[in-house]
Enzyme design. Structure first.
Site, PDB file in Angstrom:
ATOM      1  N   VAL A  99       6.847  -7.053 -18.782  1.00 43.02           N
ATOM      2  CA  VAL A  99       6.979  -6.295 -20.024  1.00 43.02           C
ATOM      3  C   VAL A  99       6.775  -4.804 -19.752  1.00 43.02           C
ATOM      4  O   VAL A  99       7.447  -3.955 -20.344  1.00 43.02           O
ATOM      5  CB  VAL A  99       5.977  -6.798 -21.099  1.00 43.02           C
ATOM      6  N   CYS A 100       5.870  -4.483 -18.847  1.00 44.11           N
ATOM      7  CA  CYS A 100       5.504  -3.083 -18.583  1.00 44.11           C
ATOM      8  C   CYS A 100       6.702  -2.182 -18.266  1.00 44.11           C
ATOM      9  O   CYS A 100       6.826  -1.101 -18.858  1.00 44.11           O
ATOM     10  CB  CYS A 100       4.466  -3.001 -17.472  1.00 44.11           C
ATOM     11  N   PRO A 101       7.614  -2.574 -17.378  1.00 41.03           N
ATOM     12  CA  PRO A 101       8.724  -1.653 -17.100  1.00 41.03           C
ATOM     13  C   PRO A 101       9.632  -1.440 -18.306  1.00 41.03           C
ATOM     14  O   PRO A 101      10.194  -0.359 -18.468  1.00 41.03           O
ATOM     15  CB  PRO A 101       9.471  -2.308 -15.936  1.00 41.03           C
TER      16      PRO A 101
END
Length: 189
Positions: A48-50
């Protein structure tokens, strides 16, 4: 404990300035003199972070136009940030500062550290030019954030700062009506 209305405690950290490819040192003083968005996320090389960081990059020019600097923070090192930037299509587009927090001090200051995992939670903070937190939001790990919401929150925070005695109602957009809290409004909204 809520960070709203509080100054950021002292810290020093290494960061990767993805805009110019250099390592830099930052402190809480970097959050003064202009608006800042501090976006915590769990870890580099994840899922999810990118998507979130790329979405934040998509709003970066708009945020800079609002005199706002962006800082992403995870408990990874600044070296790991550079490696991720060099090897990920999504992260290679970033042009803002990626702060390393391997000591977890910054994550603790902002009260977003998941002590058991040793990782930062998805916390987003808007800091005014005096270094005071004006907005905070923390999401569960599986819930990605929408950076366009930040733009509206910053516009509202800037409006309120520049127009004492006025407040921005729900779903306020730039140019919309504001409210002037008074006895006359009680029970009439």
């Amino acid at each position: 404990m809520s960070m709203i209305g509080k100054q950021i405690e002292e810290f020093t950290a290494n960061a990767y300035n993805s805009g110019n490819g250099e390592f830099i040192e930052i402190t809480q003083e970097n959050f003064k003199g202009k608006w800042s968005v501090v976006c915590f996320y769990p870890a580099d090389f994840t899922f999810v972070c990118p998507t979130e960081l790329e979405d934040l990059q998509n709003q970066y020019e708009t945020l800079k136009g609002l005199d706002t600097e962006v800082y992403s923070v995870s408990t990874d090192t600044h070296f790991t940030h550079k490696a991720w930037h060099d090897h990920s299509d999504a992260i290679s587009s970033l042009r803002y500062i990626m702060v390393g927090d391997p000591s977890q001090k910054i994550s603790r200051i902002f009260d977003v550290l998941d002590e058991e995992a040793g990782l930062a939670q998805r916390g987003t903070f808007i800091i005014d030019p005096d270094g005071v937190v004006q907005a905070a939001e923390i999401n569960a790990d599986g819930i990605g954030r929408d950076a366009s919401v930040l733009v509206n929150k910053i516009k509202a925070a800037q409006y309120v700062r520049n127009n004492p005695g006025e407040v921005c109602p729900a779903k306020w957009q730039e140019g919309s009506e504001t409210l002037k809290p008074s006895l006359d409004l009680v029970g009439k909204i």
